[in-house]
Design an enzyme around this catalytic site. Structure first.
Site, PDB file in Angstrom:
ATOM      1  N   GLY A 533     -25.576 106.047 140.844  1.00  0.00           N
ATOM      2  CA  GLY A 533     -25.244 105.209 139.691  1.00  0.00           C
ATOM      3  C   GLY A 533     -25.030 106.073 138.475  1.00  0.00           C
ATOM      4  O   GLY A 533     -25.254 107.275 138.495  1.00  0.00           O
ATOM      5  N   GLY A 536     -25.453 105.132 130.610  1.00  0.00           N
ATOM      6  CA  GLY A 536     -24.732 105.420 129.394  1.00  0.00           C
ATOM      7  C   GLY A 536     -24.677 106.901 129.088  1.00  0.00           C
ATOM      8  O   GLY A 536     -23.772 107.371 128.401  1.00  0.00           O
ATOM      9  N   SER A 537     -25.582 107.662 129.638  1.00  0.00           N
ATOM     10  CA  SER A 537     -25.636 109.073 129.278  1.00  0.00           C
ATOM     11  C   SER A 537     -25.801 109.995 130.466  1.00  0.00           C
ATOM     12  O   SER A 537     -26.004 111.192 130.286  1.00  0.00           O
ATOM     13  CB  SER A 537     -26.806 109.295 128.306  1.00  0.00           C
ATOM     14  OG  SER A 537     -28.010 108.834 128.919  1.00  0.00           O
ATOM     15  N   ASP A 649     -36.456  99.417 126.898  1.00  0.00           N
ATOM     16  CA  ASP A 649     -35.107  99.190 127.502  1.00  0.00           C
ATOM     17  C   ASP A 649     -35.263  98.619 128.905  1.00  0.00           C
ATOM     18  O   ASP A 649     -34.641  99.079 129.856  1.00  0.00           O
ATOM     19  CB  ASP A 649     -34.340 100.504 127.513  1.00  0.00           C
ATOM     20  CG  ASP A 649     -32.869 100.304 127.874  1.00  0.00           C
ATOM     21  OD1 ASP A 649     -32.383  99.149 127.726  1.00  0.00           O
ATOM     22  OD2 ASP A 649     -32.218 101.258 128.354  1.00  0.00           O
TER      23      ASP A 649
END
Ligand SMILES: Nc1ncnc2c1ncn2[C@@H]1O[C@H](COP(=O)(O)OP(=O)(O)OP(=O)(O)O)[C@@H](O)[C@H]1O
Length: 851
Positions: A533, A536-537, A649
């Site tokens: 996977g 975002g970073s 998060d």
């Protein structure tokens, strides 16, 4: 004693033997005598059954009688014996021979005397009766002794003569049968397996007449009886004449009959003539066959020198010569086969023999060819060899003049300025026809020989101008199909990817690194297997080490991030190291950060929770599924919270199943919460809006008046209740299929989250009209309270009725109701407070009940 030769059936003989006394006086009734005498007529010499019958008893009597008659005739000077004009044995000579004389006398006069009814015969029999003669063998036509007393001696002598003559007759008949069989068998051999009616040629008939026939024929004028031992057919002079005039030409007998409109009765005669004319040629062919077989046997021994092969050839020889069926080949194809068949060395030797024999024998080439090819021992061998070289896709004419494919190479070489060398190689065994034996004729100088050879190969072919070598080359050059080109093999060049310099500056020269896509972390090589996977970073890979153990490799490139981001990832590493012993947190095994890239070697999960929810999308609500996964999730969060860490998060993608156990990952924006505070403040908004708590977004709308307030504006308060909000959102998604504000898009979603007026809808039924249990509704409402202070803690949620339901039996319910009623009846009046107290007491007890 019965007579030795008797035509009387055995049954009749027995009867007669039984009635022997009668025989003494009447051996045969007159009617029987006529019958038996009739049987002695050999009217048809072709019937083997009749031939095998021994001479009849009546012959003896008839002969005796005939002697008597003969004597009588001699006395009268009237000789009854007459021969036919065709008889080859003169009556005079016969009369001089005592045996033939006896036979002929018998033949000529036996039956006439019987049928004549001469009283002397009766007297004769009566006379014997009178002498009580027991047997016919002792009879004598002149049984009465003459005056000199020689009568008995004479009669014995005559009987001996007759017996001798009978033996002679039998011998001649058997000889005739043998000769006929021989004739038939030899004719069969000549004519092949087809059966034909047994007919005899005029010559053979004449021969037989001369050797076996010794009496009159049916045309004899003497008493119109059979008169001879053989009723053989002879031609009249007219027939003889007409036979000599018959010219069959190429016609067979049937065709001849049709041509000249002759009656079918003439067919046997014409057939005899036809076969007689065939006979000399068949004999020649038979001789030729024998000679070829003998020659080839010797030649094959010389050529092969191989015992097994010789045996094989000999066997083929006998088979092909004797039993192999004739196969009819088409003219052209057979010619091609034969032409190619001549390419073998054995065939070459046969060919030389063929030349010799063809000169010796007066045969046409066509006859010789067909005979040689069909009957030589190498016939089948050459056929197979020839058939192996035939291209069935080409027509026969092409094959005849076209060289074999491998000759193309020769032609090409020949055409490419190598004529001299090729020409020499031709004399060593190559030729346009691919045959060694035609090598010498395959040039312009020996063209006559070549023509002769081809004529012999194909006598039926029209005589066309034979191609010279150059013309054949031309023909092949311009008209023949080019040999197929070898398939083009695609050259696949394996271009190795350019070796990129590793961002960390190490392993750039490591071939295994480039070859196997290996990443080295702290000198440990990890080979990438697949991409799990990306966030975002970062990118997360499934990797394996040298021991094939599986890990998750998270690679984060810091070039795109500012220092705060770097600090955030450093904090993640610290948190993971802090929680490395917690089972509900994914394990961090190793990490390395160099040249702006962070490598994390972690415990590898099988799939994350977002994948699970996506898989169940649209499926009916399963309370137990929701309960189980919510509990698993909250357990993970509890571990983090218990460690004093706020994740900040939480979302389904940050929970992964590792061997069936849900674990929390990604502490990128997590912060350790100072012990003395509940909330932390961030300078940048980081997180996933769908699951972000309103308090994390409230600061965006905060408008302070002074500098301090402006500073606070950019700092967002986050704490453990924010993680509970996020967990409430995930539970809400598991029940309704999407997060609480999932209906809003983009910026509206953030505004809706922050706006207290935008209420979250807790429907009692799902989109599929399924009832949502109250316990779930209560738990979700308790997690999604806008006021973070009023939200349940993670531990409270785990202990909620939804996640920790109380299970009771019906008996418990029944007893509870009974007790409540009785208590009310006893008390008569129960306040509300008392009821609440009682309820809490029951509930507290229920918590301890373990069913
Ligand atoms: N240890 C692991 N085992 C299996 N899969 C993992 C693991 N770590 C991460 N993943 C997968 O990789 C994805 C991205 O990982 P991760 O969330 O840590 O990256 P990220 O950069 O922090 O993303 P984001 O910043 O959006 O949260 C996850 O959603 C998960 O599916």
């Amino acid at each position: 004693m019965l007579p030795r030769y008797s035509s009387v059936p055995r049954s009749e003989q027995k009867e007669r033997s039984h009635n022997k006394s009668k025989w003494k006086y009447s051996l045969f009734p007159e009617s029987d005598q006529k019958k038996i005498s009739t049987r002695t007529v050999f009217a048809d010499d072709s019937d083997d059954e009749k031939i095998s019958i021994p001479p009849k008893l009546s012959n003896f009597g008839s002969a005796l009688l005939s002697e008597k008659e003969k004597d009588k005739e001699n006395i009268n000077g009237n000789n009854l014996f007459k021969t036919s004009p065709k008889a080859t044995i003169k009556p005079s000579s016969l009369n001089n021979d005592p045996y033939y004389g006896s036979i002929n006398h018998t033949a000529g006069n036996t039956y006439a005397s019987i049928h004549s009814g001469d009283p002397s015969q009766s007297t004769l029999f009566a006379h014997y009766r009178g002498h009580q003669q027991p047997s016919m063998t002792t009879m004598n036509s002149t049984g009465l002794p003459d005056k000199d007393g020689n009568g008995f001696e004479n009669s014995f002598q005559k009987i001996k003569n007759m017996q001798q003559s009978m033996r002679e007759e039998l011998t001649s008949r058997h000889a005739e049968r043998r000769s006929r069989r021989f004739l038939n068998s030899s004719r069969k051999e000549f004519l092949g397996p087809a059966k034909r009616a047994p007919t005899l040629s005029p010559e053979s008939l004449d021969h037989r007449f001369s050797s076996t026939v010794s009496g009159n024929n049916t045309n004899n004028n003497n008493n119109n009886t059979s008169g001879s031992f053989h009723h053989t057919r002879t031609e009249s002079p007219e027939e003889k004449l007409s036979q000599s005039e018959i010219e069959l030409g190429d016609l067979n007998p049937v065709q001849y009959l049709k041509r000249y409109d002759l009656p079918s009765s003439e067919l046997p005669r014409i057939s005899r003539l036809y076969f007689e004319k065939q006979k000399p040629r068949k004999l020649e062919l038979a001789k030729l066959k024998q000679e070829i077989l003998r020659e080839n046997r010797t030649s094959s021994n010389g050529i092969n020198g191989n015992g097994d092969q010789d045996i094989h050839i000999r066997r083929e020889n006998s088979l092909s010569a004797a039993t192999q069926p004739r196969r009819k080949l088409s003219d052209t194809s057979s010619r091609n086969i034969f032409q190619r068949a001549f390419s073998s060395p054995v065939a070459q030797s046969i060919d030389s023999q063929k030349n010799i024999l063809a000169d010796k024998l007066p045969l046409k080439h066509s006859e010789y060819d067909s005979y040689a090819y069909n009957n030589t021992p190498m016939h089948s061998h050459r056929k197979r060899e020839a058939l192996a070289n035939i291209d069935i896709n080409r027509n026969s004419n092409e094959q005849f003049y076209e060289p074999e494919p491998k000759r193309h190479k020769y032609l090409d070489e020949f055409h490419n300025d190598n004529r001299d060398n090729s020409y020499k190689s031709e004399s060593k065994g190559h030729s346009l026809f691919g045959n060694n034996h035609v090598t010498n004729i395959d040039n312009d100088h020996n063209r006559d020989d070549k023509s002769f050879f081809l004529e012999r190969l194909s006598p039926e072919l029209p005589r066309v101008a034979l191609p010279t070598r150059s013309s054949v080359i031309q023909e092949n050059e311009f008209h023949h199909r080019e040999p197929p080109k070898p398939p083009v093999v695609k050259k696949v060049e394996i271009v190795e990817p350019e070796k990129k310099a590793d961002s960390r500056g190490k392993n750039s020269n490591n071939e295994s690194f480039a070859r196997r896509n290996v990443t080295t972390v702290n000198d440990m090589e990890y080979e990438k297997i697949e991409l799990l996977g990306r966030g975002g970073s970062s990118k997360v890979y499934k990797v394996k080490d040298n021991n094939n153990k599986i890990y998750a490799l998270k690679r984060v490139v810091f070039d795109e991030f500012d220092d705060s981001s770097v600090n955030g990832f450093k904090g993640e590493i610290e948190l993971l190291n802090k929680l490395k012993d917690k089972t509900r947190v994914v394990k961090l095994f190793d990490c390395e950060m160099e040249h702006g890239v962070l490598y994390l070697i972690m415990e590898c999960g099988d799939h994350d929770l977002s994948q699970v929810l996506s898989q169940r999308a649209g499926m009916p609500l399963d309370i137990e599924f929701v309960r189980y996964h919510a509990r698993e999730m909250l357990k993970c969060v509890k571990v983090v919270h218990d460690a004093g860490i706020v994740h900040s998060d939480l979302k389904p993608a940050n929970f992964v199943f590792v061997k069936g156990i849900l674990k929390i990952i990604d502490f990128g924006i997590a912060n350790a919460v100072p012990d003395h505070t509940v909330n932390i403040y961030r300078e940048t908004q980081i997180g996933t809006p769908n699951y972000m708590a309103p308090e994390a977004l409230v600061a965006m709308n905060y408008t302070g008046q002074n500098e301090e307030d402006k500073y606070k504006q950019n700092r967002w308060k986050v704490g453990k209740p924010s993680d509970v909000w996020s967990c409430g959102c995930i539970i809400y998604q598991m029940v309704y299929g999407r997060p609480p504000y999932g209906g809003f898009q983009g910026q509206n979603r953030l505004l809706a989250i922050m706006n207290p007026e935008v209420k979250i809808i807790f429907s009692e039924k799902t989109a599929n009209d399924e009832p949502v249990p109250r316990s779930i509704l209560e738990t979700m409402k308790a997690c999604l309270l806008r006021n973070p202070d009023k939200r349940l803690t993670v531990e409270e949620v785990l202990n909620s009725f939804f996640l920790k339901p109380v299970m009771v039996t019906p008996f418990f319910i029944r007893d509870l109701i009974k007790n409540a009623v009785r208590y009310g009846a006893d008390q008569k009046e129960v306040s509300g407070e008392k009821v609440e107290e009682l309820a809490d007491d029951v509930l507290s007890r229920l918590a301890d009940i373990r069913l």
